[in-house]
Each structure stands twice: as structure tokens, then as C-alpha cells.
Design a protein around this motif. Sequence first.
Motif, PDB file in Angstrom:
ATOM      1  N   TYR A   1       0.840  -1.199   0.000  1.00  0.00           N
ATOM      2  CA  TYR A   1       0.000   0.000   0.000  1.00  0.00           C
ATOM      3  C   TYR A   1       0.874   1.247   0.000  1.00  0.00           C
ATOM      4  N   VAL A   2       0.246   2.392  -0.261  1.00  0.00           N
ATOM      5  CA  VAL A   2       0.935   3.680  -0.275  1.00  0.00           C
ATOM      6  C   VAL A   2       0.686   4.380   1.054  1.00  0.00           C
ATOM      7  N   GLU A   3       1.766   4.817   1.692  1.00  0.00           N
ATOM      8  CA  GLU A   3       1.636   5.623   2.906  1.00  0.00           C
ATOM      9  C   GLU A   3       2.104   7.047   2.602  1.00  0.00           C
ATOM     10  N   LEU A   4       1.193   8.007   2.730  1.00  0.00           N
ATOM     11  CA  LEU A   4       1.483   9.406   2.429  1.00  0.00           C
ATOM     12  C   LEU A   4       1.641  10.199   3.718  1.00  0.00           C
ATOM     13  N   ALA A   5       2.429  11.261   3.645  1.00  0.00           N
ATOM     14  CA  ALA A   5       2.580  12.190   4.770  1.00  0.00           C
ATOM     15  C   ALA A   5       1.874  13.493   4.387  1.00  0.00           C
ATOM     16  N   VAL A   6       0.706  13.733   4.973  1.00  0.00           N
ATOM     17  CA  VAL A   6      -0.103  14.903   4.654  1.00  0.00           C
ATOM     18  C   VAL A   6      -0.018  15.888   5.816  1.00  0.00           C
ATOM     19  N   PHE A   7       0.319  17.142   5.509  1.00  0.00           N
ATOM     20  CA  PHE A   7       0.491  18.132   6.561  1.00  0.00           C
ATOM     21  C   PHE A   7      -0.855  18.641   7.070  1.00  0.00           C
ATOM     22  N   GLU A   8      -0.830  19.155   8.303  1.00  0.00           N
ATOM     23  CA  GLU A   8      -2.063  19.439   9.022  1.00  0.00           C
ATOM     24  C   GLU A   8      -2.957  20.461   8.321  1.00  0.00           C
ATOM     25  N   LYS A   9      -2.382  21.383   7.542  1.00  0.00           N
ATOM     26  CA  LYS A   9      -3.210  22.382   6.864  1.00  0.00           C
ATOM     27  C   LYS A   9      -4.131  21.750   5.815  1.00  0.00           C
ATOM     28  N   ASP A  10      -3.760  20.571   5.323  1.00  0.00           N
ATOM     29  CA  ASP A  10      -4.554  19.902   4.297  1.00  0.00           C
ATOM     30  C   ASP A  10      -5.457  18.801   4.854  1.00  0.00           C
ATOM     31  N   ILE A  11      -5.377  18.552   6.162  1.00  0.00           N
ATOM     32  CA  ILE A  11      -6.153  17.462   6.752  1.00  0.00           C
ATOM     33  C   ILE A  11      -7.662  17.641   6.551  1.00  0.00           C
ATOM     34  N   PRO A  12      -8.221  18.858   6.708  1.00  0.00           N
ATOM     35  CA  PRO A  12      -9.683  18.997   6.527  1.00  0.00           C
ATOM     36  C   PRO A  12     -10.175  18.616   5.140  1.00  0.00           C
ATOM     37  N   ARG A  13      -9.301  18.583   4.163  1.00  0.00           N
ATOM     38  CA  ARG A  13      -9.709  18.273   2.790  1.00  0.00           C
ATOM     39  C   ARG A  13      -9.691  16.767   2.506  1.00  0.00           C
TER      40      ARG A  13
END
Length: 400
Positions: free
Chosen positions: A240-252
Motif C-alpha cells: 500500500y501507499v503511505e502518504l505524509a499529509v500536513f495538518e493544513k490539508d487534513i480537513p480536505r
Amino acid sequence: MIQIKKYGLLLLIAFTALQITACSSNENTPLQNKSSRSDTAAEEVSDNTVTLTPQQLQSLDIKTGKAGLRNLSAVIQVNGRLEVPPQNAVSITIPYGGIVKSTTLLDGKRVTKGERLVTLESPEFIQLQQDYLDGTNQLEFLTSEYNRQQELATQNINAKKTLQKSKADYQAALNKVKGLKAKLSLIHINTNTLEENGIQNTVTIYSPINGYVTQVNVNRGTHVNPNDMMFRIVNSDNMYVELAVFEKDIPRLKRDLNIHFSLVNDSTAYRAQIYLIGKEIGKDGSIPVNCRITSPITSSMIPGIYLKATIETGTSQLTALPENAIVSFGGKDYVFQPESPKSGSIQDGYSFRMLEVETGVTENGYTAVTFTKDFNPNMAIVIEGAYDLLSKMKNTSEEE
């Protein structure tokens, strides 16, 4: 859209540029030439401006236009890597120290569940088997003695204390045998056949899963300490793919959003879908987002490899320019804005100012752009020929 091809149209373009400059809320800084040139000079350049002669302008296919709203996919650009579930990766260890007697494993070798991986030998293996056999003999005697004492107790012949001690000895021996049996099972020695086959001085470790060997840390004669990792085996079937998403984009983020990703060693575009979103922000300000790969698994997909991914969060109207309008230089993105003719006369040449912009998603030949203090959507922008202008600017800077 204005197409500048013929010398006769230059006066009209110059007049249009003067009107745009006058209406803009941001006044353009007047051009300052670095050196004086003759009327037939190739071009003159300041830090961010290039000036072309009428002859050069006529030879270039330059078109201007304005930014407009386009239906583009709203996306999040992130980094990540390929991973496998915990149950699909195994570190081969042994709870007791020993010396490697034989192994044929190499990095990348395919192994199947139950296949022999390594054979080890150690005096400790021998001692465990000896203790077990001694314990079973002792347990046999104590079992018989305990049964005898129980029979005597029913006839009130023996003391209660004697029966209790016999029972305690029996229970202690039974627990010892059970413990030794469990220890021997950890090194894959079958106690049911131990007495029949006799004590063995080697232990063989077998693969618990199907997969590929990704690490080999031992060779023949290596002394292995308890719990040292000898091999690592990975089954990539459920990668599987594990991505690192920063907190400013979490609501999206939400489950089932589509992902496009490419590997660092492969330009092929792959697809995935979000199925798990982390619930804790890490020290780097990001959360892990796990994505199920929907494209076929290929040989280029190796667990642990890094990747770049685009998360599609929906479609929206974004301010965009044609791809050809944006040039990259020095790690930044720029557009060219037409300015008024030098000295107010078209005969002296025509200037273009390079403005920095922030870019977003590119789709169907258009790139989303973000307004800055120098750039607004009402400006006339060079939409074709921007790279020609950049080339002229760089060449002129080198000549000077």
C-alpha cells in the motif's frame, strides 16, 4: 487574444499595453538600461526585464492574453513511500544464541512458507533437550508416587502432609516439563518424537510466509545472539501507499479520494485510493494516510521506495493560464507582462517584465496560478513565446 506577427500591429499592441499599465493598481517600475546601445541593438535587459527591437519582435510568434477561470481538479501534492502490512513482513530471529551451520539465502530470493531458511547449532539446544528428557522421567516417577499416596490416603494409611508434598512435587515437575516443551517449540523441536529420535545438536528455522528475502545478515559460521535479526522476508502482495499529509490539508481529506503517484525510479503513473487516515499528528506536522493501490502491482514497486503523489480533492474553478505562459527559472515560476515601448516610441523597442507567480495543478494544458502583489488576473500576459523571451533575457545577461 492579440497575436503579434506583423510590424503593422506593433503600434496597436503598444497602445494596449499603455492602457493596461495605466489602469493597474500597481504601477510598473520604469526600465533602467544597464548600458547604452544603438537602435539596432539585439536587446536590453534589467534584472527582470527584456527589451526587443522591432525586428526581433516581428520574428517571434508572441501571443498575449489574460488569466481566466478554469474547471481544474483541486489537488494536494504530497510525498510518501510504499509499505507492506505488518503481517506481510517477517524478521527471522531465534530466542537462543547459536552458530550458523548452513544457509543458501540471498537478497531477492523468493521463498515459500515452510521452506528451510537456516540451520544453527549450539550447546544450549542440546541442554534444553536433555533437561526435557530428564524432566519427563522425573515427572513419570512423581506421577506414580502421587497416585500411590492418593490411594494410601483413601485408606487413611498415610499422613495428609505426605500427600500434599507428593502433590506439590508432581505439580512442580509437570510445570517444568511444560515449560521446557514450550521452549523447545520456539526452536522448532518436536518433543513428541524427541525420545524416539534422540537429542539433535542442530536447529532448523523455516519460513513462516511466502515472499522475497530483503535482508541477509548472516553467513556460515556467524554467531547469532538471541533475537538478532538474521533475515527479513517481505510479501508484497498487499502493498500500500503511505502518504505524509500536513495538518493544513487534513480537513480536505476523506476516505476513497483518488490518488495519482509515481515512483522515484519510474515515471509510470499509478493510481490508489485513500482507505485509512491517521488520527495523530507527528512531530513533523503531518499525519500518515494509507492508500490502497488500484493499479496492477509491477516489479518497480519495492517496499520502502519513495514516491510523489497527488490527492484529488474535487473539481473547482481556479484562475489559470496556458502552460506555455509559465516559465521556470532558478527553481521559481514566472510569467512575462508586456510593458510600454521604450522611451514611448515603438521604434526604440518593446519591453517585457518577468513576474514571479505561484503555480498549482496542471490539467488539460492549463496551470492554476495564485495572485501575488505583482500579478493580478486583469494583466495582459504573454501566453505563447514566454520561453523565447526567457532565452533572450538569459543570453543578453551572459553577453553583458
